[in-house]
Design a protein around this motif. Structure first.
Motif, PDB file in Angstrom:
ATOM      1  N   PRO A  32      -7.518-117.067 -11.880  1.00  0.00           N
ATOM      2  CA  PRO A  32      -7.995-116.511 -11.047  1.00  0.00           C
ATOM      3  C   PRO A  32      -7.361-115.403 -10.330  1.00  0.00           C
ATOM      4  O   PRO A  32      -6.176-115.242 -10.583  1.00  0.00           O
ATOM      5  CB  PRO A  32      -8.089-117.819 -10.035  1.00  0.00           C
ATOM      6  CG  PRO A  32      -6.951-118.446 -10.263  1.00  0.00           C
ATOM      7  CD  PRO A  32      -6.705-118.266 -11.854  1.00  0.00           C
ATOM      8  N   ASP A  33      -8.039-114.659  -9.262  1.00  0.00           N
ATOM      9  CA  ASP A  33      -7.329-113.812  -8.264  1.00  0.00           C
ATOM     10  C   ASP A  33      -6.463-114.457  -7.668  1.00  0.00           C
ATOM     11  O   ASP A  33      -6.853-115.353  -6.848  1.00  0.00           O
ATOM     12  CB  ASP A  33      -8.570-112.792  -7.418  1.00  0.00           C
ATOM     13  CG  ASP A  33      -9.171-111.793  -8.351  1.00  0.00           C
ATOM     14  OD1 ASP A  33      -8.677-111.678  -9.582  1.00  0.00           O
ATOM     15  OD2 ASP A  33     -10.001-111.061  -7.942  1.00  0.00           O
ATOM     16  N   LEU A  34      -5.581-113.914  -7.528  1.00  0.00           N
ATOM     17  CA  LEU A  34      -4.255-114.636  -6.524  1.00  0.00           C
ATOM     18  C   LEU A  34      -3.863-113.653  -5.651  1.00  0.00           C
ATOM     19  O   LEU A  34      -3.617-112.401  -6.040  1.00  0.00           O
ATOM     20  CB  LEU A  34      -3.152-115.397  -7.323  1.00  0.00           C
ATOM     21  CG  LEU A  34      -3.441-116.332  -8.397  1.00  0.00           C
ATOM     22  CD1 LEU A  34      -2.310-116.635  -9.142  1.00  0.00           C
ATOM     23  CD2 LEU A  34      -3.903-117.682  -7.654  1.00  0.00           C
ATOM     24  N   ALA A  35      -3.404-113.889  -4.191  1.00  0.00           N
ATOM     25  CA  ALA A  35      -2.491-113.248  -3.479  1.00  0.00           C
ATOM     26  C   ALA A  35      -1.126-113.859  -3.618  1.00  0.00           C
ATOM     27  O   ALA A  35      -1.046-115.039  -3.524  1.00  0.00           O
ATOM     28  CB  ALA A  35      -3.084-113.302  -1.787  1.00  0.00           C
ATOM     29  N   LEU A  36      -0.166-112.826  -3.661  1.00  0.00           N
ATOM     30  CA  LEU A  36       1.355-113.511  -3.884  1.00  0.00           C
ATOM     31  C   LEU A  36       2.184-112.986  -2.712  1.00  0.00           C
ATOM     32  O   LEU A  36       2.247-111.505  -2.536  1.00  0.00           O
ATOM     33  CB  LEU A  36       1.592-112.914  -5.101  1.00  0.00           C
ATOM     34  CG  LEU A  36       0.763-113.339  -6.300  1.00  0.00           C
ATOM     35  CD1 LEU A  36       1.527-112.720  -7.646  1.00  0.00           C
ATOM     36  CD2 LEU A  36       0.964-114.620  -6.746  1.00  0.00           C
ATOM     37  N   ASP A  37       2.625-114.135  -1.964  1.00  0.00           N
ATOM     38  CA  ASP A  37       3.535-113.555  -0.948  1.00  0.00           C
ATOM     39  C   ASP A  37       5.140-113.753  -1.404  1.00  0.00           C
ATOM     40  O   ASP A  37       5.386-114.970  -1.697  1.00  0.00           O
ATOM     41  CB  ASP A  37       3.324-114.379   0.179  1.00  0.00           C
ATOM     42  CG  ASP A  37       2.183-114.184   1.026  1.00  0.00           C
ATOM     43  OD1 ASP A  37       1.599-113.079   0.978  1.00  0.00           O
ATOM     44  OD2 ASP A  37       1.386-115.082   1.288  1.00  0.00           O
ATOM     45  N   MET A  38       5.929-112.606  -1.679  1.00  0.00           N
ATOM     46  CA  MET A  38       7.183-112.832  -2.067  1.00  0.00           C
ATOM     47  C   MET A  38       8.175-113.644  -1.270  1.00  0.00           C
ATOM     48  O   MET A  38       8.203-113.483  -0.146  1.00  0.00           O
ATOM     49  CB  MET A  38       7.772-111.299  -2.480  1.00  0.00           C
ATOM     50  CG  MET A  38       9.095-111.469  -3.064  1.00  0.00           C
ATOM     51  SD  MET A  38       9.653-109.854  -3.539  1.00  0.00           S
ATOM     52  CE  MET A  38       8.681-109.596  -5.112  1.00  0.00           C
ATOM     53  N   THR A  39       8.884-114.625  -2.117  1.00  0.00           N
ATOM     54  CA  THR A  39       9.713-115.472  -1.270  1.00  0.00           C
ATOM     55  C   THR A  39      11.122-115.294  -2.033  1.00  0.00           C
ATOM     56  O   THR A  39      12.126-115.586  -1.269  1.00  0.00           O
ATOM     57  CB  THR A  39       9.260-116.967  -1.522  1.00  0.00           C
ATOM     58  OG1 THR A  39       9.229-117.118  -3.006  1.00  0.00           O
ATOM     59  CG2 THR A  39       8.234-117.256  -0.932  1.00  0.00           C
ATOM     60  N   GLU A  40      11.356-114.458  -3.202  1.00  0.00           N
ATOM     61  CA  GLU A  40      12.374-114.471  -3.832  1.00  0.00           C
ATOM     62  C   GLU A  40      12.543-113.398  -4.695  1.00  0.00           C
ATOM     63  O   GLU A  40      11.504-113.254  -5.397  1.00  0.00           O
ATOM     64  CB  GLU A  40      13.243-115.498  -4.396  1.00  0.00           C
ATOM     65  CG  GLU A  40      14.587-115.571  -4.942  1.00  0.00           C
ATOM     66  CD  GLU A  40      15.089-116.699  -5.369  1.00  0.00           C
ATOM     67  OE1 GLU A  40      16.222-116.563  -6.167  1.00  0.00           O
ATOM     68  OE2 GLU A  40      14.571-117.849  -5.419  1.00  0.00           O
ATOM     69  N   HIS A  41      13.547-112.575  -4.894  1.00  0.00           N
ATOM     70  CA  HIS A  41      13.648-111.471  -6.029  1.00  0.00           C
ATOM     71  C   HIS A  41      15.144-111.222  -6.226  1.00  0.00           C
ATOM     72  O   HIS A  41      16.049-111.213  -5.219  1.00  0.00           O
ATOM     73  CB  HIS A  41      13.045-110.304  -5.785  1.00  0.00           C
ATOM     74  CG  HIS A  41      13.271-109.516  -4.731  1.00  0.00           C
ATOM     75  ND1 HIS A  41      14.302-108.506  -4.765  1.00  0.00           N
ATOM     76  CD2 HIS A  41      13.137-109.498  -3.152  1.00  0.00           C
ATOM     77  CE1 HIS A  41      14.676-107.964  -3.391  1.00  0.00           C
ATOM     78  NE2 HIS A  41      14.022-108.643  -2.784  1.00  0.00           N
ATOM     79  N   ARG A  42      15.492-110.974  -7.477  1.00  0.00           N
ATOM     80  CA  ARG A  42      16.880-110.721  -7.885  1.00  0.00           C
ATOM     81  C   ARG A  42      16.936-110.255  -9.230  1.00  0.00           C
ATOM     82  O   ARG A  42      15.876-110.286  -9.936  1.00  0.00           O
ATOM     83  CB  ARG A  42      17.866-112.055  -7.832  1.00  0.00           C
ATOM     84  CG  ARG A  42      17.407-113.111  -8.667  1.00  0.00           C
ATOM     85  CD  ARG A  42      18.595-114.390  -8.249  1.00  0.00           C
ATOM     86  NE  ARG A  42      19.745-113.836  -8.758  1.00  0.00           N
ATOM     87  CZ  ARG A  42      20.933-114.848  -8.711  1.00  0.00           C
ATOM     88  NH1 ARG A  42      20.680-116.151  -8.213  1.00  0.00           N
ATOM     89  NH2 ARG A  42      21.991-114.529  -9.136  1.00  0.00           N
ATOM     90  N   SER A  43      18.074-109.506  -9.568  1.00  0.00           N
ATOM     91  CA  SER A  43      18.301-109.082 -11.065  1.00  0.00           C
ATOM     92  C   SER A  43      19.383-109.730 -11.629  1.00  0.00           C
ATOM     93  O   SER A  43      20.478-110.393 -10.836  1.00  0.00           O
ATOM     94  CB  SER A  43      18.538-107.632 -10.988  1.00  0.00           C
ATOM     95  OG  SER A  43      17.428-106.995 -10.512  1.00  0.00           O
ATOM     96  N   PHE A  44      19.389-110.098 -12.899  1.00  0.00           N
ATOM     97  CA  PHE A  44      20.528-110.610 -14.062  1.00  0.00           C
ATOM     98  C   PHE A  44      21.028-109.507 -14.743  1.00  0.00           C
ATOM     99  O   PHE A  44      20.232-109.013 -15.585  1.00  0.00           O
ATOM    100  CB  PHE A  44      19.929-111.845 -14.407  1.00  0.00           C
ATOM    101  CG  PHE A  44      19.554-113.155 -13.590  1.00  0.00           C
ATOM    102  CD1 PHE A  44      20.254-113.776 -12.739  1.00  0.00           C
ATOM    103  CD2 PHE A  44      18.133-113.090 -13.576  1.00  0.00           C
ATOM    104  CE1 PHE A  44      19.863-114.593 -11.926  1.00  0.00           C
ATOM    105  CE2 PHE A  44      17.640-114.113 -12.492  1.00  0.00           C
ATOM    106  CZ  PHE A  44      18.321-115.001 -11.656  1.00  0.00           C
ATOM    107  N   ASP A  45      22.234-109.604 -14.971  1.00  0.00           N
ATOM    108  CA  ASP A  45      22.788-108.780 -15.904  1.00  0.00           C
ATOM    109  C   ASP A  45      22.450-107.106 -16.056  1.00  0.00           C
ATOM    110  O   ASP A  45      22.419-106.675 -17.263  1.00  0.00           O
ATOM    111  CB  ASP A  45      22.702-109.503 -17.447  1.00  0.00           C
ATOM    112  CG  ASP A  45      23.139-110.997 -17.339  1.00  0.00           C
ATOM    113  OD1 ASP A  45      24.483-111.183 -17.005  1.00  0.00           O
ATOM    114  OD2 ASP A  45      22.408-111.747 -17.204  1.00  0.00           O
TER     115      ASP A  45
END
Length: 201
Positions: A166-179
């Protein structure tokens, strides 16, 4: 009340796997593996296809194109074997042979709704694209997490994650990079009945 996480690892173009590619596309690094080891205890939710695949790995079946498991893949399968698993299927025969696995034939959405209401701790899908879609459509998902690996598998990719969503609205709660190459994004999802009209408020 339990929290429900839909959790995927994907190529950049949104495939969950690719023919001839090793687990993690062969690109897991020490930061990512350390983060995996820090994850809290969860109860995994899966469908029949994922159960057959993963229980086969646990029994020693090696993915096509590989002669043996890499140590990182063995460790991941061992951790899954030790974890509690709920398998939704009308085709599998019980009792299930993979350790700590419970077969449920009832409706997955209503079962997970009850598990969330009555339980504590974290529930998480693993693979199981159709199950994840159903739980998202029903509005049961609290966290939607994707770890993207820096490959595009346009020629060999399999299992497109977002088809049929379905269409979704997404509210970011976390982000990060690895390596220096792997990207994690996590959102609180909300199902939309229709695309939003006009600019965001």
């Amino acid at each position: 009340m339990s929290e429900l996480l839909v959790d995927f690892i994907t190529s950049l173009d949104g495939y969950a796997s690719g023919e001839g590619w090793p687990g993690f596309w062969g690109l897991e690094g020490p930061e990512y593996l350390a983060w995996l080891n820090e994850q809290p205890e969860v109860t995994y939710l899966m469908g029949a296809h994922t159960y057959r695949l993963m229980s086969g790995f646990a029994a020693g079946e090696v993915p096509d194109g590989q002669d043996e498991f890499r140590p990182e893949e063995e460790a991941s399968v061992d951790e899954l074997t030790q974890a509690a698993k709920v398998v939704f299927s009308s085709s599998l025969e019980g009792p299930l042979t993979w350790a700590n696995s419970t077969l449920v034939r009832d409706d997955a959405v209503e079962t997970v709704r009850a598990m969330k209401a009555d339980g504590t701790g974290l529930l998480s899908t693993i693979g199981s694209l159709s199950l994840a879609r159903s739980l998202l459509r029903a509005g049961l998902v609290d966290r939607f997490r994707v770890v993207m690996f820096p490959v595009i598998t346009g020629a060999t990719g399999a299992e497109r994650v977002y088809d049929g969503y379905p269409d979704l609205a997404l509210d970011m709660t976390e982000h990060r990079s690895f390596d220096g190459r792997i990207q994690l994004v996590e959102y609180a999802p909300r199902v939309l009945e229709h695309p939003p009209l006009g600019a965001p408020a």
